[in-house]
Design an enzyme around this catalytic site. Structure first.
Site, short mmCIF file in Angstrom:
data_model
loop_
_atom_site.label_atom_id
_atom_site.label_comp_id
_atom_site.label_asym_id
_atom_site.label_seq_id
_atom_site.Cartn_x
_atom_site.Cartn_y
_atom_site.Cartn_z
N LYS A 1 0.87 -1.18 0.00
CA LYS A 1 0.00 0.00 0.00
C LYS A 1 0.90 1.22 0.00
O LYS A 1 2.04 1.15 0.44
CB LYS A 1 -0.86 0.01 1.27
CG LYS A 1 -2.12 0.80 1.13
CD LYS A 1 -3.22 -0.03 0.52
CE LYS A 1 -4.46 0.74 0.24
NZ LYS A 1 -5.59 -0.14 -0.12
N ASP B 1 -6.87 4.19 -4.60
CA ASP B 1 -7.55 4.03 -3.31
C ASP B 1 -8.22 5.40 -3.08
O ASP B 1 -8.43 6.14 -4.05
CB ASP B 1 -6.54 3.66 -2.21
CG ASP B 1 -7.23 3.11 -0.95
OD1 ASP B 1 -7.60 1.93 -0.94
OD2 ASP B 1 -7.41 3.87 0.03
#
Ligand code: GLU
Length: 448
Positions: free
Chosen positions: A128, A168
């Site tokens: 991430k 995201d």
């Protein structure tokens, strides 16, 4: 706290070493609660220090991003990539651009992503990244300059077989386009190094719908298996009206449900007869905040300025699709009081641990995000396959594969839940199913 001494000691040490990282510790705690069912029966987990290794990111990259705004002012933000675990495939996971972004949030997200990606059955490791850059209120030119400068550093750490970022919160088609363009220019290669790309340059059909649609496919399986039921006439409430919430709403409606309330950061709108999703869609395409404007089109709807009060709207199904810890204990209590029987997480860890436990004790069907929202990354995996074979699939092909993957994830979580605890405990089931795949890969590959 845990039955296993090994987990207790390790969690104490983890807290000491990461005491300023509450989100990361929350994710580890939830994971250890599930691991508590298996560590005592498998001495290899402790012998090979699997827990110590699996909770520690393989690498964290932190860098400066300098960019010039429209007024000519020089700005400095922080950029990150947390490469969490690559035992089963290249690091894979989104980039989040939001002022709240820090190491704790990205470590929690990368950790969750590792097990979520394992559940998809695809060869995807966990990662991430992102930045504390706030895209809201920025011009397209400013966004482009920021994305280009972000990629100017990130490019050296990623690659189609190394690490494949995606979107995201705060990162959509526009941002991915600017970052992909910069990557291609620097590296002089067209590869599937990012997913969530535009359809004209390697993106996959169904990617933008995937998380929301996947969530509803997962919920359909829960309704079928636990209640011999379906979405027909169910009252659904959804928090967040980004890509995930919007597409969950559209799919829930297509499957026969009635979406009666949706929220954004300013509040929520409620209409017992069902919201007009064409209007919500039209408004959210322009800006992420739609609730107040919705009233101009449908004055009969009710608007409330506190979004968390939406959990008090009587419903059958609640889908938290906004962000971490948006559904606290008070919200969980309101849901139970008002007849909700199913909660499925479209966002990553939107329900606090306390709220999750409350819902489970109240016998509410509960689906954790690492299983229920895996549709997005699953279609990202399918985008990588299409890029690697230089041949795109049709909408129907991708959608069908997504449906199969989501029902398969449900089966895996359900099977493990039945093996170790109450068959309704998908939190334990999903954690164990995701873990087992990463664990076996780590064992096979030696001590690294
Ligand atoms: N950000 C999404 C998630 O939380 C998608 C990640 C991806 O497609 O790599 O799963």
């Amino acid at each position: 706290m845990f039955n296993s001494e090994y987990l207790n000691e390790l969690f104490e040490r983890t807290k000491e070493r990461n005491n300023s990282q509450p989100e990361y510790l929350q994710a580890v705690e939830e994971f250890f609660e599930a691991m508590d069912f298996i560590v005592c029966n498998d001495p290899d987990i402790e012998k090979y220090a699997i827990m110590e290794r699996i909770i520690e990111p393989e690498r964290i990259i932190k860098f400066r991003v300098t960019w010039v705004d429209d007024k000519g002012v020089i700005n400095v933000n922080r950029g990150y990539r947390v490469q969490f675990n690559s035992a089963i495939g290249p690091y894979k996971g989104g980039l989040r651009f939001h002022p709240s972004v820090n190491e704790s949030i990205l470590k929690f997200l990368g950790f969750e992503q590792t097990f979520k990606n394992a559940l998809t059955g695809l060869p995807l490791g966990g990662g991430k990244g992102g930045s504390d850059f706030d895209p809201r209120g920025k011009s397209d030119d400013e966004i482009m300059r920021f994305c280009q400068n972000f990629m100017l550093e990130l490019y050296r750490h990623i690659g189609a077989d190394t690490d494949v970022p995606a979107g995201d919160i705060g990162v959509g088609f526009r941002e991915i386009g600017f970052m992909y363009g910069m990557y291609r220019k620097i590296v002089n290669e067209n590869t599937g190094v990012l997913t969530g790309k535009g359809l004209t340059y390697g993106g996959s059909l169904v990617r933008k719908e995937a998380t929301g649609y996947g969530l509803c496919y997962f919920v359909s399986e829960m309704l079928r298996v636990y209640r011999n039921d379906n979405f027909e006439d169910k009252k659904v409430i959804i928090s967040g009206c980004g890509k995930v919430g919007m597409h969950a709403a559209l799919k829930a409606q297509e499957l026969g449900g009635k979406v009666i309330a949706m929220s954004d950061i300013n509040g929520y709108v409620h209409d017992e007869n069902g919201l007009d999703l064409n209007i919500v869609k039209m408004l959210t395409e322009k800006a992420p905040e739609f609730t107040q404007k919705y009233l101009e089109y449908r004055p009969s709807a009710v608007y409330e300025s506190n979004p968390t009060k939406m959990w008090g709207v009587p419903c059958d199904i609640a889908l938290p699709c906004a962000t971490q810890n948006e559904l606290p204990i008070e919200g969980a209590k309101s849901l139970v009081e008002n007849g909700c029987f199913l909660v499925a997480e479209g966002a990553n860890m939107p329900t606090t641990i306390e709220a999750t436990k409350y819902l489970q004790h109240a016998d509410i069907l509960f689906a954790p995000g690492k299983a229920a929202n895996a549709g997005g990354v699953a279609v990202s995996g399918l985008e990588m396959s299409q890029n690697a074979q230089h041949y795109p699939w049709t909408y129907a092909e991708v959608d069908q594969k997504l449906e199969v993957i989501m029902s398969d994830i449900f089966k895996k979580a359900y099977t493990e839940a039945r093996k170790y605890t109450d068959h309704r405990n998908l939190v334990v089931g999903a954690n164990i199913a995701g873990f087992m795949r990463v664990y076996r890969a780590m064992l096979d590959q030696g001590i690294l």
